[in-house]
Motif scaffolding. Structure first.
Motif: not given
Length: 232
Positions: A5-16
């Motif tokens: 996951p990227y630290p800024y969030g992506t569609p696959d790994y959303p940021r919460l």
């Protein structure tokens, strides 16, 4: 290629992003008492001598309580002439002197007796007590820990609602730490008042029954996480 996951969030790994808050009710640890010693004399020397004597009496009485009185601080001191106007002439009618003292007590069993004995002294005013926690009180740390736990729990509940889990914590910050903000004023500790100018004591005054006022300790944090891929 690893799927991280990227630290800024992506569609696959959303940021919460969530906020955690905690609010505790804690018994006070110290009580502050304000003492004002006064004197009045027809000349400056008399006012100074009376003020010095009464100030010494207060300090000596406070020191008899030993470790119960954790701190004694002398604040403002003043000698002020009282003028009288008669026609065009201004004359000094009297001089008024004042010394302000702050006493900090950590033993509340001695507080009631201390306040009444001080209030029973000649030309002495007492205000307070103002209840408070010590700056290094463990209650502050406990509130911060509870706020963090609440943020993690809230984030898990949001992630669970979309069929995801928490993958990583990317930021944890005090409220307002990300942007410049004015300092929050200290919360008032609350007080009960015992005040007045006493005359010469005739007999020992009874100890005042003082009930400590519970203190509120609060903490707020902002937390940001990366979630695992949600199931929508």
């Amino acid at each position: 290629m690893t799927d991280t996951p990227y630290p800024y969030g992506t569609p696959d790994y959303p940021r919460l992003a969530v906020r955690g808050e905690a609010r505790l009710e804690i018994d006070p640890e110290i009580a502050r008492v304000g003492i004002t010693v006064s004197a009045r004399g027809r000349d400056r020397r008399t006012a100074l001598e009376d003020l010095t004597r009464r100030n010494t009496t207060v300090l000596e009485l406070a020191r008899t309580y030993g470790e119960a009185v954790e701190k004694l601080e002398t604040g403002a001191f003043s000698i002020t002439p009282e003028l009288t106007q008669r026609g065009r002439d201004e004359k000094v009618r009297a001089y008024h002197g004042r010394v302000h003292i702050t006493a900090v007590l950590g033993d509340f069993t001695a507080l009631g007796e201390f306040t009444t004995r001080i209030a029973d002294l000649d030309m002495t005013r007492i205000d307070g007590p103002w209840w408070a926690l010590r700056p290094n009180s463990p209650a502050h740390g406990e509130a911060r820990r509870q706020a963090v736990r609440e943020a993690v729990q809230r984030a898990r509940e949001y992630a669970d609602a979309v069929g995801a889990g928490l993958a990583a914590l990317v930021e944890l910050a005090d409220l307002g730490a990300e942007n410049t903000a004015p300092a929050m004023p200290a919360a008032p500790g609350g007080y009960g008042a015992t005040r007045g100018f006493a005359g010469a004591p005739s007999e020992a005054a009874p100890a005042l029954d003082l009930e400590p006022q519970r203190q509120t300790v609060s903490a707020q944090v902002n937390a940001r996480f990366i979630m695992t891929p949600p199931t929508l």
